[in-house]
Design an enzyme around this catalytic site. Structure first.
Site, short mmCIF file in Angstrom:
data_model
loop_
_atom_site.label_atom_id
_atom_site.label_comp_id
_atom_site.label_asym_id
_atom_site.label_seq_id
_atom_site.Cartn_x
_atom_site.Cartn_y
_atom_site.Cartn_z
N LYS A 237 0.96 -1.22 -0.12
CA LYS A 237 -0.05 0.16 -0.09
C LYS A 237 0.78 1.37 0.11
CE LYS A 237 -3.59 -2.56 0.62
NZ LYS A 237 -4.28 -2.83 2.14
N ARG A 271 -1.41 -7.92 8.26
CA ARG A 271 -1.63 -8.77 7.08
C ARG A 271 -0.68 -8.49 6.02
NH1 ARG A 271 -4.15 -8.19 2.00
NH2 ARG A 271 -5.58 -10.09 1.28
#
Ligand code: HH2
Length: 301
Positions: A237, A271
């Protein structure tokens, strides 16, 4: 006793050191979740694990590398991704889930927005449903999870992946995400999902730009005040510290630093696509915290 608290505005928050999942499996916290995308088009690992054998091999490798749980998905939710019909999602997932049920020692979760996919995975032993839409996509999802008494991750997003980029507008991203997560929690509770089965996730990259992601990470303790374990998906991200601060998975040191910061600010589950560096980094965090709980003389002894 705080297990993964810190000086970062965490006073008054209670953190647990284990989480019992819907199927009775226990996760030691903070936990590392390894990602297995059985998709042709996922951001980080698209196309690599479409066949069941490489998918199984990768899941076992992540388990060996220290993943505490494996998150399996059959639909990409990257920005701009189109919806995949439930039948196609199941066609991709079922052969993989059957193998995981037989071979994996750690629990697995199902990353889906669709109730029929969640149900099929729960029947094959999934411990947890990871719904990035926070019950916003499939009206049948809440009842499906409640009936199965499964654990449920409520992710924050706005709209669907094909249109979410245009919804990334916030006057105060942290407070708005917190309020929208609280509304998702209320929907889950109303449907009968047990309180102790709920996990929340601010949804990094879901209807958020880099600055929103960074604000949410920097103020993660505010999300923790909802009173539920917090999961974060940071790997792959963008964090809004200029172009240099993208978090591509191969930039392991950057990624491990982000995971450690998230845990120090209260995250219970991280995660990641590559569990080894996160698992090693969290081992160091745990060792230092254990030492911090001793007196200074004991640490030196
Ligand atoms: N991010 C992705 C997918 N699922 N689930 C939760 N709870 N939190 C996240 O941040 C999250 C998630 C997107 O990453 P990835 O699985 O690599 O990509 P894709 O959706 O393209 O498969």
């Amino acid at each position: 006793m705080k297990q993964h608290g810190s000086e970062f505005a965490l006073e008054g928050l209670e953190f647990r050191d284990t989480l019992v999942l819907g199927n009775g499996a226990t996760l030691r916290l903070p936990a590392v979740m390894g990602v297995l995308n059985v998709t042709p088009d996922s951001f980080t690992d698209g196309g690599r694990y479409l066949d069941p054998e490489p998918a199984l091999a990768h899941a076992l490798a992540m388990e060996n590398a220290g993943a505490d749980i494996i998150d399996v998905g059959g639909e990409s939710t990257r920005p701009g991704a189109g919806a995949v019909p439930a039948g196609e999602e199941l066609r991709r997932l079922l052969p993989v889930l059957e193998r995981l049920r037989e071979r994996l020692r750690v629990p697995f979760s199902i990353d889906t927005r669709k109730a029929p996919v969640a149900l099929a995975a729960l029947r094959l032993g999934a411990a947890m449903v990871n719904d990035v839409s926070g019950l916003g996509f499939d009206p049948a999802m809440a009842a499906t999870v409640a009936q199965a008494r499964a654990s449920l991750v409520l992710g924050h997003t706005r709209g669907t992946p094909d249109g979410m980029a245009s919804r990334a507008e916030y006057a105060d991203p942290v407070e708005e995400v917190r309020a929208e997560l609280a509304a998702a929690v209320a929907r889950a509770l109303t449907a009968g999902v047990p309180r102790e089965r709920i996990i929340v996730d601010p949804g990094f990259g879901f209807a958020k730009n880099g600055q929103h992601n960074l604000a949410l990470l920097a103020h993660l303790p505010r999300i923790c005040t909802l009173g539920y374990p917090v999961m974060v998906g940071l790997s792959g991200k963008r964090l809004g510290i200029g172009r240099a601060m993208q978090l591509p998975e191969h930039r392991l040191a950057r990624n491990a630093a982000a995971q450690v910061m998230a845990v120090l600010m209260g995250a219970a589950i991280v995660r990641v696509h590559e569990p080894a560096p996160a698992a090693e980094a969290l081992r160091v965090v745990r060792a230092i915290k254990t030492a911090a709980q001793m007196g200074t003389a004991e640490v030196h002894a």
